[in-house]
Write an enzyme that holds these catalytic residues in place. Structure first.
Site, PDB file in Angstrom:
ATOM      1  N   GLU A   1      -4.883  10.572  17.129  1.00 25.63           N
ATOM      2  CA  GLU A   1      -5.325  11.959  17.106  1.00 25.63           C
ATOM      3  C   GLU A   1      -6.125  12.257  15.835  1.00 25.63           C
ATOM      4  O   GLU A   1      -7.177  12.921  15.878  1.00 25.63           O
ATOM      5  CB  GLU A   1      -4.118  12.891  17.208  1.00 25.63           C
ATOM      6  CG  GLU A   1      -3.409  12.861  18.559  1.00 25.63           C
ATOM      7  CD  GLU A   1      -2.525  11.635  18.756  1.00 25.63           C
ATOM      8  OE1 GLU A   1      -2.075  11.397  19.880  1.00 25.63           O
ATOM      9  OE2 GLU A   1      -2.286  10.894  17.766  1.00 25.63           O
TER      10      GLU A   1
ATOM     11  N   GLN B   1       0.836  -1.204   0.000  1.00 26.43           N
ATOM     12  CA  GLN B   1       0.000   0.000   0.000  1.00 26.43           C
ATOM     13  C   GLN B   1       0.871   1.255   0.000  1.00 26.43           C
ATOM     14  O   GLN B   1       1.613   1.493   0.960  1.00 26.43           O
ATOM     15  CB  GLN B   1      -0.897  -0.019   1.243  1.00 26.43           C
ATOM     16  CG  GLN B   1      -1.864   1.128   1.372  1.00 26.43           C
ATOM     17  CD  GLN B   1      -2.681   1.010   2.644  1.00 26.43           C
ATOM     18  OE1 GLN B   1      -2.136   0.772   3.724  1.00 26.43           O
ATOM     19  NE2 GLN B   1      -3.984   1.153   2.530  1.00 26.43           N
ATOM     20  N   GLY B   2       0.813   2.056  -1.052  1.00 31.21           N
ATOM     21  CA  GLY B   2       1.607   3.273  -1.161  1.00 31.21           C
ATOM     22  C   GLY B   2       0.807   4.502  -0.779  1.00 31.21           C
ATOM     23  O   GLY B   2       0.369   5.256  -1.663  1.00 31.21           O
ATOM     24  N   TYR B   3       0.608   4.720   0.499  1.00 29.80           N
ATOM     25  CA  TYR B   3      -0.154   5.865   0.990  1.00 29.80           C
ATOM     26  C   TYR B   3       0.750   6.897   1.674  1.00 29.80           C
ATOM     27  O   TYR B   3       0.945   7.996   1.179  1.00 29.80           O
ATOM     28  CB  TYR B   3      -1.219   5.400   1.989  1.00 29.80           C
ATOM     29  CG  TYR B   3      -2.522   4.936   1.395  1.00 29.80           C
ATOM     30  CD1 TYR B   3      -2.622   4.525   0.074  1.00 29.80           C
ATOM     31  CD2 TYR B   3      -3.673   4.866   2.174  1.00 29.80           C
ATOM     32  CE1 TYR B   3      -3.818   4.079  -0.450  1.00 29.80           C
ATOM     33  CE2 TYR B   3      -4.874   4.430   1.661  1.00 29.80           C
ATOM     34  CZ  TYR B   3      -4.944   4.029   0.342  1.00 29.80           C
ATOM     35  OH  TYR B   3      -6.147   3.587  -0.175  1.00 29.80           O
ATOM     36  N   SER B   4       1.301   6.536   2.842  1.00 28.07           N
ATOM     37  CA  SER B   4       2.019   7.500   3.674  1.00 28.07           C
ATOM     38  C   SER B   4       3.289   8.021   3.005  1.00 28.07           C
ATOM     39  O   SER B   4       3.958   7.311   2.255  1.00 28.07           O
ATOM     40  CB  SER B   4       2.395   6.867   5.019  1.00 28.07           C
ATOM     41  OG  SER B   4       1.238   6.562   5.769  1.00 28.07           O
TER      42      SER B   4
ATOM     43  N   SER C   1      -2.988   7.956  12.912  1.00 28.19           N
ATOM     44  CA  SER C   1      -2.760   8.115  14.344  1.00 28.19           C
ATOM     45  C   SER C   1      -4.074   8.284  15.100  1.00 28.19           C
ATOM     46  O   SER C   1      -5.098   8.681  14.534  1.00 28.19           O
ATOM     47  CB  SER C   1      -1.855   9.327  14.605  1.00 28.19           C
ATOM     48  OG  SER C   1      -2.556  10.521  14.320  1.00 28.19           O
TER      49      SER C   1
ATOM     50  N   GLU D   1      -9.790  -1.886   5.126  1.00 24.41           N
ATOM     51  CA  GLU D   1      -8.654  -2.200   5.984  1.00 24.41           C
ATOM     52  C   GLU D   1      -9.050  -2.209   7.450  1.00 24.41           C
ATOM     53  O   GLU D   1      -8.576  -3.041   8.228  1.00 24.41           O
ATOM     54  CB  GLU D   1      -7.531  -1.178   5.763  1.00 24.41           C
ATOM     55  CG  GLU D   1      -6.318  -1.399   6.638  1.00 24.41           C
ATOM     56  CD  GLU D   1      -5.242  -0.337   6.439  1.00 24.41           C
ATOM     57  OE1 GLU D   1      -4.069  -0.630   6.698  1.00 24.41           O
ATOM     58  OE2 GLU D   1      -5.588   0.787   6.018  1.00 24.41           O
TER      59      GLU D   1
ATOM     60  N   SER E   1       4.419  -1.463   4.271  1.00 23.45           N
ATOM     61  CA  SER E   1       4.570  -2.827   4.784  1.00 23.45           C
ATOM     62  C   SER E   1       4.798  -3.827   3.655  1.00 23.45           C
ATOM     63  O   SER E   1       4.053  -3.852   2.671  1.00 23.45           O
ATOM     64  CB  SER E   1       3.316  -3.237   5.575  1.00 23.45           C
ATOM     65  OG  SER E   1       3.119  -2.378   6.665  1.00 23.45           O
TER      66      SER E   1
END
Length: 376
Positions: free
Chosen positions: A357, A129-132, A355, A245, A164
Site C-alpha cells: 500500500e 538495518q535499524g529502520y522500522s 508494504s 536495497e 533482520s
C-alpha cells in the site's frame, strides 16, 4: 531495453571458481539459507562468505580503490546467475555489502569508508538495518527513536523492530531523530551504532515458521561516536539505502527465488501436478515473472516498483507451492517442510521492507505526480 552485454571470461571464471570451491567442507552448503531459513548452517555460511572474500568475489561493483572489482552491471548479473546455477548458499553479509557499503560510497566521509568498508568486504563485521519501529514501519518518517549529542558521542534511546539478523550483527545503521521537536522527514540522522555495548538489548521474534531471524532492538542510552553520522540529511541517506536495497541488490535475493522455483517445478513433475494445465500455466507464469523481476533490477527502475514486483511474485510462489503439494500441505507430522515454510514466510513479503500500500502511494505521488493522500 538495451541488450546487456556480458564478458564471457568473467562469467566463465565465476562458474569455474564456484564449481571448484563448492566442494569439500563447503559441499553440504548447497541450497541452504535465505529468507525464513537464515538459521541453516549460519556459521558455515559465514565461513563461505569469508572464503568468497579472500578470492575476490565479494563487493564486485565497488570501485577498485575501495576493495571492489569495479565490475560492470552485466558482470554482476552474470555472477548472480552463475551463483544460482551452482546452488550456492544464501549470503550472510548481504546487508553490509549491498546496502551499507554502497551508502557509504555515496554519502560517507573518507574516514567512514576507511573504517568500515574493509570489514564489510572481508566479512569480519556484520550489519543490520535499524529502520522500522512499532509505530513506524512502512511510514518510516514517523520514527521516534532519538539521539542526543553528549560531547563526542550520541546517546540513543528508542526501539526498532523486524531487524533482520540483528542477533548475529556487530553494527546497526539506525535512523534516529536528532532535532528535538522535528516531524516527518526533517531532523533525522543516519547513525552507525555498535551493538555489543551496554544499553542495547536484542530480542529475537519467533515467526510462524518457528524460526527467528527478525528481532526487536532496544536502545536505552546506547552510544556511538559523534562522527558516525552519514551525510547531512538522514532522510536522503535512508532513501538512498532503500534504493540500493530494492534495486540491483535484489539480484542476490533472486538466487534463492530461482532455486525455489526450480525445486517446485521438479516437485510438480514428480507428483504429477504438472499434468494439470492450470498448474502448468501457473509455473510458466512464475518463470516469466522471475525474468520480469530480473529486468527491473538490471534496468535500475523505480525501487518501489521493483519491491512490488518481487514481493507479490514470491507470495504467489508460496501459494502455488501449496497447490502443487496438495493435501500433504495441510499436515505437519514432522514439523514444517520447505514448502509450508515458504508459504508461511512469504505471507510477510508484501508487508516488510515497505508494504504494498505504501509503495503504491509512493509511486502515485512521487513518480506519477498525483495528489498526496489525505493524512490525519
Amino acid at each position: 531495453m538495451a541488450r546487456v552485454e556480458v564478458r564471457v571470461d568473467f562469467r566463465s571464471a565465476a562458474r569455474e571458481w564456484l564449481a571448484e570451491n563448492l566442494a569439500g567442507e563447503f559441499k553440504h552448503l548447497r541450497g541452504l539459507g535465505g529468507p525464513g531459513r537464515e538459521h541453516e548452517a549460519f556459521d558455515q555460511r559465514l565461513a563461505w562468505d569469508r572464503h568468497l572474500a579472500a578470492a575476490g568475489w565479494t563487493c564486485l561493483g565497488w570501485p577498485v580503490e575501495h576493495g571492489g572489482r569495479g565490475a560492470s552491471l552485466a558482470d554482476r548479473v552474470a555472477f548472480h546467475e552463475e551463483y544460482a546455477r551452482a546452488d550456492a548458499p544464501a549470503r550472510v553479509s548481504h546487508v553490509g555489502e549491498e546496502l551499507l557499503g554502497p551508502t557509504l560510497l555515496a554519502f560517507g566521509t573518507d574516514a567512514q569508508r576507511a573504517r568500515f568498508l574493509p570489514g564489510i568486504r572481508n566479512v569480519t563485521e556484520l550489519w543490520c538495518q535499524g529502520y522500522s519501529e512499532p509505530n513506524a514501519g512502512s511510514d518510516l518518517a514517523a520514527v521516534r527513536t532519538s539521539a542526543v549529542r553528549d560531547g563526542d558521542e550520541w546517546v540513543i534511546t528508542g526501539q526498532k523492530i523486524w531487524t533482520s539478523l540483528a542477533h548475529v550483527a556487530d553494527w546497526c545503521f539506525v535512523i534516529a531523530r536528532t532535532e528535538p521537536g522535528s516531524q516527518r522527514h526533517h531532523g533525522l540522522s543516519y547513525l552507525l551504532v555498535p551493538l555489543d555495548q551496554p544499553g542495547v538489548e536484542i530480542r529475537p521474534i519467533v515467526q510462524l515458521t518457528g524460526t527467528a531471524e527478525f528481532n526487536e532492538v532496544f536502545f536505552d542510552g546506547a552510544r556511538t561516536a559523534a562522527d558516525l553520522v552519514v551525510g547531512d540529511d538522514g532522510w536522503r541517506v535512508a532513501m538512498g539505502t532503500l534504493a540500493f536495497e530494492r534495486g540491483v541488490a535484489t539480484l542476490g535475493q533472486q538466487v534463492g527465488f530461482r532455486r525455489e522455483l526450480d525445486a517446485l517445478d521438479a516437485l510438480a513433475r514428480a507428483n504429477g501436478a504438472a499434468d494439470d494445465p492450470v498448474i502448468a500455466d501457473k509455473l510458466a507464469r512464475a518463470r516469466v515473472g522471475l525474468e520480469v523481476m530480473r529486468a527491473y533490477a538490471t534496468r535500475r527502475s523505480d525501487p518501489s516498483v521493483a519491491k512490488l514486483v518481487w514481493a507479490r511474485w514470491h507470495r504467489g510462489l508460496g501459494e502455488l507451492a501449496m497447490e502443487i503439494s496438495g493435501a500433504a500441505s495441510m499436515i505437519t507430522p514432522d514439523g514444517l517442510d520447505e514448502w509450508q515454510r515458504l508459504y508461511l514466510f512469504s505471507r510477510a513479503d508484501t508487508i516488510y521492507g515497505g508494504s504494498d500500500e505504501i509503495q503504491r502511494n509512493i509511486i502515485a505521488e512521487r513518480v506519477l505526480g498525483l495528489p498526496r493522500e489525505v493524512r490525519p
